[in-house]
Scaffold this motif. Structure first.
Motif, PDB file in Angstrom:
ATOM      1  N   TRP A 174       4.458  -2.766   7.665  1.00  0.00           N
ATOM      2  CA  TRP A 174       4.503  -4.123   7.144  1.00  0.00           C
ATOM      3  C   TRP A 174       3.980  -4.154   5.723  1.00  0.00           C
ATOM      4  O   TRP A 174       3.355  -3.216   5.252  1.00  0.00           O
ATOM      5  CB  TRP A 174       3.719  -5.091   8.033  1.00  0.00           C
ATOM      6  CG  TRP A 174       2.221  -4.971   7.926  1.00  0.00           C
ATOM      7  CD1 TRP A 174       1.405  -5.710   7.118  1.00  0.00           C
ATOM      8  CD2 TRP A 174       1.367  -4.075   8.628  1.00  0.00           C
ATOM      9  NE1 TRP A 174       0.098  -5.316   7.285  1.00  0.00           N
ATOM     10  CE2 TRP A 174       0.042  -4.309   8.209  1.00  0.00           C
ATOM     11  CE3 TRP A 174       1.572  -3.077   9.584  1.00  0.00           C
ATOM     12  CZ2 TRP A 174      -1.038  -3.608   8.698  1.00  0.00           C
ATOM     13  CZ3 TRP A 174       0.497  -2.376  10.068  1.00  0.00           C
ATOM     14  CH2 TRP A 174      -0.793  -2.643   9.631  1.00  0.00           C
ATOM     15  N   ARG A 175       4.280  -5.278   5.041  1.00  0.00           N
ATOM     16  CA  ARG A 175       3.783  -5.525   3.701  1.00  0.00           C
ATOM     17  C   ARG A 175       3.123  -6.891   3.688  1.00  0.00           C
ATOM     18  O   ARG A 175       3.592  -7.838   4.322  1.00  0.00           O
ATOM     19  CB  ARG A 175       4.926  -5.506   2.671  1.00  0.00           C
ATOM     20  CG  ARG A 175       5.515  -4.140   2.475  1.00  0.00           C
ATOM     21  CD  ARG A 175       6.642  -4.130   1.456  1.00  0.00           C
ATOM     22  NE  ARG A 175       7.751  -4.948   1.946  1.00  0.00           N
ATOM     23  CZ  ARG A 175       8.449  -5.801   1.183  1.00  0.00           C
ATOM     24  NH1 ARG A 175       8.164  -5.957  -0.086  1.00  0.00           N
ATOM     25  NH2 ARG A 175       9.429  -6.491   1.700  1.00  0.00           N
ATOM     26  N   TRP A 176       2.014  -6.997   2.971  1.00  0.00           N
ATOM     27  CA  TRP A 176       1.344  -8.278   2.821  1.00  0.00           C
ATOM     28  C   TRP A 176       2.209  -9.204   1.977  1.00  0.00           C
ATOM     29  O   TRP A 176       2.964  -8.748   1.132  1.00  0.00           O
ATOM     30  CB  TRP A 176      -0.004  -8.111   2.130  1.00  0.00           C
ATOM     31  CG  TRP A 176      -0.992  -7.223   2.818  1.00  0.00           C
ATOM     32  CD1 TRP A 176      -1.544  -6.090   2.303  1.00  0.00           C
ATOM     33  CD2 TRP A 176      -1.538  -7.352   4.133  1.00  0.00           C
ATOM     34  NE1 TRP A 176      -2.399  -5.521   3.204  1.00  0.00           N
ATOM     35  CE2 TRP A 176      -2.408  -6.284   4.361  1.00  0.00           C
ATOM     36  CE3 TRP A 176      -1.353  -8.278   5.164  1.00  0.00           C
ATOM     37  CZ2 TRP A 176      -3.120  -6.111   5.539  1.00  0.00           C
ATOM     38  CZ3 TRP A 176      -2.056  -8.114   6.346  1.00  0.00           C
ATOM     39  CH2 TRP A 176      -2.916  -7.041   6.524  1.00  0.00           C
ATOM     40  N   ARG A 177       2.079 -10.491   2.202  1.00  0.00           N
ATOM     41  CA  ARG A 177       2.754 -11.473   1.346  1.00  0.00           C
ATOM     42  C   ARG A 177       1.752 -12.550   0.972  1.00  0.00           C
ATOM     43  O   ARG A 177       0.761 -12.752   1.672  1.00  0.00           O
ATOM     44  CB  ARG A 177       3.990 -12.067   2.014  1.00  0.00           C
ATOM     45  CG  ARG A 177       3.729 -12.936   3.202  1.00  0.00           C
ATOM     46  CD  ARG A 177       5.020 -13.551   3.752  1.00  0.00           C
ATOM     47  NE  ARG A 177       4.757 -14.156   5.030  1.00  0.00           N
ATOM     48  CZ  ARG A 177       4.222 -15.369   5.191  1.00  0.00           C
ATOM     49  NH1 ARG A 177       3.905 -16.109   4.151  1.00  0.00           N
ATOM     50  NH2 ARG A 177       3.985 -15.834   6.399  1.00  0.00           N
TER      51      ARG A 177
ATOM     52  N   GLN B   6       2.394   3.262   0.364  1.00  0.00           N
ATOM     53  CA  GLN B   6       2.660   2.179  -0.589  1.00  0.00           C
ATOM     54  C   GLN B   6       4.146   1.967  -0.829  1.00  0.00           C
ATOM     55  O   GLN B   6       4.869   2.931  -1.001  1.00  0.00           O
ATOM     56  CB  GLN B   6       1.936   2.446  -1.907  1.00  0.00           C
ATOM     57  CG  GLN B   6       0.446   2.377  -1.801  1.00  0.00           C
ATOM     58  CD  GLN B   6      -0.064   0.994  -1.433  1.00  0.00           C
ATOM     59  OE1 GLN B   6       0.548  -0.011  -1.734  1.00  0.00           O
ATOM     60  NE2 GLN B   6      -1.191   0.939  -0.778  1.00  0.00           N
ATOM     61  N   PRO B   7       4.606   0.707  -0.784  1.00  0.00           N
ATOM     62  CA  PRO B   7       3.834  -0.525  -0.643  1.00  0.00           C
ATOM     63  C   PRO B   7       3.585  -0.938   0.810  1.00  0.00           C
ATOM     64  O   PRO B   7       3.071  -2.014   1.086  1.00  0.00           O
ATOM     65  CB  PRO B   7       4.732  -1.558  -1.327  1.00  0.00           C
ATOM     66  CG  PRO B   7       6.115  -1.094  -0.990  1.00  0.00           C
ATOM     67  CD  PRO B   7       6.033   0.426  -1.023  1.00  0.00           C
ATOM     68  N   TRP B   8       3.934  -0.086   1.745  1.00  0.00           N
ATOM     69  CA  TRP B   8       3.814  -0.412   3.159  1.00  0.00           C
ATOM     70  C   TRP B   8       2.442  -0.052   3.709  1.00  0.00           C
ATOM     71  O   TRP B   8       1.822   0.910   3.273  1.00  0.00           O
ATOM     72  CB  TRP B   8       4.864   0.360   3.962  1.00  0.00           C
ATOM     73  CG  TRP B   8       6.262  -0.032   3.643  1.00  0.00           C
ATOM     74  CD1 TRP B   8       7.062   0.540   2.698  1.00  0.00           C
ATOM     75  CD2 TRP B   8       7.017  -1.071   4.232  1.00  0.00           C
ATOM     76  NE1 TRP B   8       8.286  -0.083   2.683  1.00  0.00           N
ATOM     77  CE2 TRP B   8       8.282  -1.085   3.615  1.00  0.00           C
ATOM     78  CE3 TRP B   8       6.754  -1.991   5.232  1.00  0.00           C
ATOM     79  CZ2 TRP B   8       9.281  -1.980   3.965  1.00  0.00           C
ATOM     80  CZ3 TRP B   8       7.750  -2.893   5.585  1.00  0.00           C
ATOM     81  CH2 TRP B   8       8.996  -2.881   4.946  1.00  0.00           C
ATOM     82  N   LEU B   9       2.018  -0.795   4.735  1.00  0.00           N
ATOM     83  CA  LEU B   9       0.917  -0.389   5.592  1.00  0.00           C
ATOM     84  C   LEU B   9       1.573   0.095   6.870  1.00  0.00           C
ATOM     85  O   LEU B   9       2.620  -0.439   7.282  1.00  0.00           O
ATOM     86  CB  LEU B   9      -0.034  -1.547   5.875  1.00  0.00           C
ATOM     87  CG  LEU B   9      -0.965  -1.827   4.693  1.00  0.00           C
ATOM     88  CD1 LEU B   9      -0.346  -2.851   3.786  1.00  0.00           C
ATOM     89  CD2 LEU B   9      -2.304  -2.263   5.171  1.00  0.00           C
ATOM     90  N   ILE B  10       1.001   1.104   7.473  1.00  0.00           N
ATOM     91  CA  ILE B  10       1.577   1.669   8.688  1.00  0.00           C
ATOM     92  C   ILE B  10       0.503   1.764   9.756  1.00  0.00           C
ATOM     93  O   ILE B  10      -0.690   1.814   9.449  1.00  0.00           O
ATOM     94  CB  ILE B  10       2.208   3.061   8.435  1.00  0.00           C
ATOM     95  CG1 ILE B  10       1.164   4.027   7.863  1.00  0.00           C
ATOM     96  CG2 ILE B  10       3.403   2.953   7.519  1.00  0.00           C
ATOM     97  CD1 ILE B  10       1.670   5.448   7.705  1.00  0.00           C
ATOM     98  N   GLY B  11       0.930   1.773  11.008  1.00  0.00           N
ATOM     99  CA  GLY B  11      -0.004   1.892  12.100  1.00  0.00           C
ATOM    100  C   GLY B  11       0.736   2.209  13.383  1.00  0.00           C
ATOM    101  O   GLY B  11       1.952   2.384  13.405  1.00  0.00           O
ATOM    102  N   VAL B  12      -0.044   2.258  14.457  1.00  0.00           N
ATOM    103  CA  VAL B  12       0.502   2.488  15.791  1.00  0.00           C
ATOM    104  C   VAL B  12       0.476   1.154  16.516  1.00  0.00           C
ATOM    105  O   VAL B  12      -0.577   0.521  16.641  1.00  0.00           O
ATOM    106  CB  VAL B  12      -0.316   3.548  16.550  1.00  0.00           C
ATOM    107  CG1 VAL B  12       0.203   3.711  17.970  1.00  0.00           C
ATOM    108  CG2 VAL B  12      -0.288   4.874  15.803  1.00  0.00           C
ATOM    109  N   PHE B  13       1.641   0.726  17.000  1.00  0.00           N
ATOM    110  CA  PHE B  13       1.807  -0.568  17.647  1.00  0.00           C
ATOM    111  C   PHE B  13       1.832  -0.402  19.156  1.00  0.00           C
ATOM    112  O   PHE B  13       2.596   0.390  19.690  1.00  0.00           O
ATOM    113  CB  PHE B  13       3.116  -1.210  17.169  1.00  0.00           C
ATOM    114  CG  PHE B  13       3.396  -2.550  17.768  1.00  0.00           C
ATOM    115  CD1 PHE B  13       2.645  -3.653  17.408  1.00  0.00           C
ATOM    116  CD2 PHE B  13       4.430  -2.715  18.675  1.00  0.00           C
ATOM    117  CE1 PHE B  13       2.910  -4.902  17.937  1.00  0.00           C
ATOM    118  CE2 PHE B  13       4.708  -3.958  19.213  1.00  0.00           C
ATOM    119  CZ  PHE B  13       3.947  -5.053  18.840  1.00  0.00           C
ATOM    120  N   THR B  14       0.977  -1.161  19.833  1.00  0.00           N
ATOM    121  CA  THR B  14       0.972  -1.210  21.292  1.00  0.00           C
ATOM    122  C   THR B  14       1.342  -2.635  21.688  1.00  0.00           C
ATOM    123  O   THR B  14       0.562  -3.566  21.455  1.00  0.00           O
ATOM    124  CB  THR B  14      -0.417  -0.851  21.861  1.00  0.00           C
ATOM    125  OG1 THR B  14      -0.798   0.438  21.355  1.00  0.00           O
ATOM    126  CG2 THR B  14      -0.401  -0.836  23.369  1.00  0.00           C
TER     127      THR B  14
END
Length: 95
Positions: free
Chosen positions: A90-93, A20-28
């Motif tokens: 990323w963060r939602w807007r 929080q406040p970020w979302l995180i993931g693995v980017f391909t």
């Protein structure tokens, strides 16, 4: 999930979690992400943050960035941070 710049798919996002406040993931990345490689590297370079962005102003425009889920639902995001090791944040807007 997919990362989109306008309607162009730049890559897939897996293993999504939160910091929080970020979302995180693995980017391909897809081949289309190649045009954004320098931009992504500049975005996460702490030494470059004071410099004038040397990229197309559209890259900096939040309204051009989206994440699309597996059902095709697109949600607006702020410009994402994509790291060389494959991490994406990323963060939602509000759209």
């Amino acid at each position: 999930m997919k990362l989109l710049f306008r309607r162009r798919v730049l890559g897939n996002i897996a293993n999504v979690g939160t910091d929080q406040p970020w979302l995180i993931g693995v980017f391909t990345p897809t081949p289309a992400a190649g045009a954004f490689q320098d931009f992504f590297a500049w975005m996460v370079d702490e030494n470059a943050s004071e410099d004038e962005p040397p990229f197309d102003p559209d890259y900096w425009t939040d309204e051009n960035w989206f994440v699309e889920d597996e059902n095709g639902l697109r949600r607006a995001i702020h410009v994402p941070a994509v790291y060389e090791d494959g991490q994406i944040r990323w963060r939602w807007r509000e759209s």
